[in-house]
Design an enzyme around this catalytic site. Structure first.
Site, PDB file in Angstrom:
ATOM      1  N   GLY A  86     -11.290  18.625 -43.160  1.00  0.00           N
ATOM      2  CA  GLY A  86     -11.777  19.934 -43.567  1.00  0.00           C
ATOM      3  C   GLY A  86     -13.029  19.781 -44.402  1.00  0.00           C
ATOM      4  O   GLY A  86     -13.310  18.691 -44.898  1.00  0.00           O
ATOM      5  N   CYS A 137      -8.535  12.258 -42.831  1.00  0.00           N
ATOM      6  CA  CYS A 137      -9.652  12.563 -43.725  1.00  0.00           C
ATOM      7  C   CYS A 137      -9.212  13.497 -44.854  1.00  0.00           C
ATOM      8  O   CYS A 137      -8.428  13.107 -45.686  1.00  0.00           O
ATOM      9  CB  CYS A 137     -10.813  13.132 -42.898  1.00  0.00           C
ATOM     10  N   TYR A 138      -9.659  14.731 -44.851  1.00  0.00           N
ATOM     11  CA  TYR A 138      -9.220  15.661 -45.887  1.00  0.00           C
ATOM     12  C   TYR A 138      -7.696  15.739 -45.922  1.00  0.00           C
ATOM     13  O   TYR A 138      -7.087  15.831 -46.992  1.00  0.00           O
ATOM     14  CB  TYR A 138      -9.805  17.062 -45.636  1.00  0.00           C
ATOM     15  N   GLU A 170      -9.696  11.113 -33.633  1.00  0.00           N
ATOM     16  CA  GLU A 170      -9.830  12.038 -32.500  1.00  0.00           C
ATOM     17  C   GLU A 170     -11.181  11.950 -31.798  1.00  0.00           C
ATOM     18  O   GLU A 170     -11.330  12.420 -30.680  1.00  0.00           O
ATOM     19  CB  GLU A 170      -9.566  13.483 -32.959  1.00  0.00           C
ATOM     20  N   ASP A 198     -14.336  29.243 -15.120  1.00  0.00           N
ATOM     21  CA  ASP A 198     -13.661  29.823 -16.274  1.00  0.00           C
ATOM     22  C   ASP A 198     -13.102  31.214 -15.973  1.00  0.00           C
ATOM     23  O   ASP A 198     -11.937  31.498 -16.243  1.00  0.00           O
ATOM     24  CB  ASP A 198     -14.611  29.904 -17.475  1.00  0.00           C
ATOM     25  N   LYS A 252     -13.019  22.275 -21.365  1.00  0.00           N
ATOM     26  CA  LYS A 252     -13.313  22.467 -19.943  1.00  0.00           C
ATOM     27  C   LYS A 252     -12.354  21.695 -19.024  1.00  0.00           C
ATOM     28  O   LYS A 252     -11.878  22.233 -18.036  1.00  0.00           O
ATOM     29  CB  LYS A 252     -14.753  22.019 -19.673  1.00  0.00           C
TER      30      LYS A 252
END
Ligand code: XMP
Length: 510
Positions: free
Chosen positions: A51, A78-79, A168, A224, A366
């Site tokens: 964050g 992380c955060y 990630e 889409d 996607k």
């Protein structure tokens, strides 16, 4: 399932997607979801995202402190890791240790579950201002980098883990393995979840949200909007009305393809608006690219609005917004992403049409949308079709547009695409097409002199369409394209190949 508590990270969705890649269901939830609600959702593990805040900031978002007593595995990134340490009473250091980008990570305890099948040294990606200085009681360090003594930590007795780096992102070489270790080994996920379950969940959510009201969905011929329509059709069947504006600027066979899919296969209430003449009239004599785009954007909205208003009980408007659109339009308002977006919106719809919006693909990337489309029964040709700009052939027919020139371009483009398929290269390039130039040159056909138009072929490879390189099509393929085009299409006596990258060129010519 795994829950990702979102502390406002740009990559929270990416974490969820990486987990789903392990065939594990993953949901993104607010960072302060109550422990009662978490219990109801019954996850097998929690991931606390990164964050933008510092844990010491006044507005620092905090999780429900009781999550640490739930007894399910927790991974803080992380955060998220700093939050865990902070909640356990330890200091997080701000300031001089800011670290962004690549770092070499060395594991301290290579036998740790989290580091299973990961080499002792590997490249990780950091992006943080603060870092954990001293470990809270009960925690041990699992890995370090040259500036970060606690790059990965775990609690000695509880199943609580923290990472200072971002597993990630693809730059973290073994990031996927690490997340796999967490969800599969530590949380014990079976890995049997499939895209079908995601569809089931979406379908339920749509049914509940929409009730018995009517949804309209604009079809563009692209992936889409087709997936949105197919998903809605599965959810609410006859309560769906689709609108497809035929602006006369589409690729060869496109109108028929949409008509086929959505009248035969999905049997939706399909409204094809034949606005070909209207667009041609409005575009007559216009040569300026921006002017073309403006006219097309306006006329499209007018046509769509008129048709939508004729559908009496329409309440919702469905849009195929994807997650990358959401981040791009939020972040970097002045950056290149924004500039690209503003022209992406040509051929889009304004918010003020007066319908309530639903965007069922908003959390997806996607490739997940493609997987969903295939699972929903859309044909692979449609799923893998190259992207096509909202203003269509108008921005590939340089100079003034006329019916004749559009026919020429459409036929030439079909040959380019067909030869690409024949060469097995269609999916190697991300976008390929023909451009009709308003440039005449002299040729000779038979014994006669010709003075006719030039056609350019463009083929690019790209990851994200923000930057792109021209694709080196083999000479034989170019030769086939050129010969077929010049021999069979009247009005073209010269074919050229576009060898420019983006930047400084753009993918489209206008
Ligand atoms: P450029 O030409 O900016 O194109 O390098 C990047 C990508 O965006 C597509 N594109 C558009 N898509 N409406 C769209 O929906 C538009 O107005 C538009 N203009 C460009 C282009 O085809 C390429 O994939």
């Amino acid at each position: 399932k795994i829950l990702v508590l979102d502390f406002g990270s740009q990559t929270a969705q990416l974490i969820a997607r990486r987990v789903r890649e392990q065939d594990v269901l993953c949901m993104l939830v607010r960072h302060d979801l109550s422990v009662e609600r978490i219990k109801e959702l019954n996850p097998i593990g929690l991931i606390l995202s990164g964050g933008p805040e510092s844990v010491y900031g006044e507005t620092a978002p905090k999780p429900d402190p009781e999550i640490f007593d739930l007894g399910i595995p927790i991974l803080g990134i992380c955060y998220g890791m700093q939050t865990i340490c902070h909640a356990s009473g330890e200091s997080v250091k701000a300031g001089d240790v800011r670290e962004f980008g690549r770092a070499d990570c060395q594991s301290i305890d290579p036998n740790a579950d989290l580091f299973k099948e990961i080499p002792e040294e590997s490249v990780v990606w950091m992006s943080h201002g603060d870092q954990v200085e001293n470990l809270p009681e009960g925690f041990v360090s699992l890995a370090k980098t040259s500036t970060c003594p606690h790059a990965a930590v775990r609690h000695e007795s509880k199943s609580i883990y923290g990472l200072q780096f971002h597993p990630e992102v693809t730059h973290t070489k073994f990031g996927s393995q690490l997340l796999k270790n967490f969800v599969r080994t530590i949380c014990g996920a079976k890995g049997t979840w499939q895209i079908a379950s995601l569809i089931e969940r979406e379908v339920e959510a749509i049914r509940e949200y929409v009730g018995n009201r009517r949804v309209i969905c604009g079809l563009s011929g692209g992936v889409d909007s087709s997936v949105v329509a197919a998903l809605l059709y599965k959810s609410i069947g006859p309560q769906l009305s689709c609108i497809f504006v035929d602006n006369g600027l589409l690729r060869k066979g496109e109108v028929e393809q949409v008509r086929n899919e959505f009248t035969n296969h999905f049997k939706t209430d399909l409204h094809v608006v034949d606005a070909r003449d209207r667009f041609l009239d409005e575009l007559a004599g216009v040569t300026d690219p921006q002017q073309k785009r403006k006219i097309i954007g306006r006329v499209f909205i007018e046509c769509f609005r008129t048709e939508a208003e004729s559908i009496e009980d329409a309440h919702f408007l469905a849009q195929g917004t994807l997650y990358p659109d959401v981040i791009e339009s939020g972040a970097n308002a002045d950056g290149p992403a924004h500039t690209i977006k503003s022209h992406h919106n040509v051929g889009g719809l304004p918010a003020e049409l007066g319908f309530e919006l639903i965007e069922p693909l908003r959390d997806l990337f996607k490739d997940e949308v493609r997987a969903m489309g295939l699972e929903l029964g859309l044909p692979p040709e449609l799923i893998w079709r190259h992207p096509f700009p909202g203003p269509g052939l108008a921005v590939r027919c340089l100079g003034a547009i006329s019916e004749d020139r559009l026919v020429t371009l459409r036929d030439a483009d079909a040959i380019v695409i067909e030869e690409l398929h024949n060469a097995g290269l269609y999916r190697e390039v991300q976008q390929a097409f023909a451009v009709l130039l308003p440039v005449q040159s002299v040729g000779v056909m038979g014994d006669a002199r010709t003075y006719e138009d030039t056609l350019a072929i463009r083929a690019v490879e790209t990851d994200d369409f923000m930057t792109a390189d021209w694709y080196p099509l083999p000479y034989e393929v170019l030769q086939k394209m050129s010969t077929r085009i010049i021999n069979s299409i009247r009005g073209i006596n010269r074919v050229v190949y576009d060898i420019s990258s983006k930047p400084p060129s753009t993918i489209e010519w206008e």
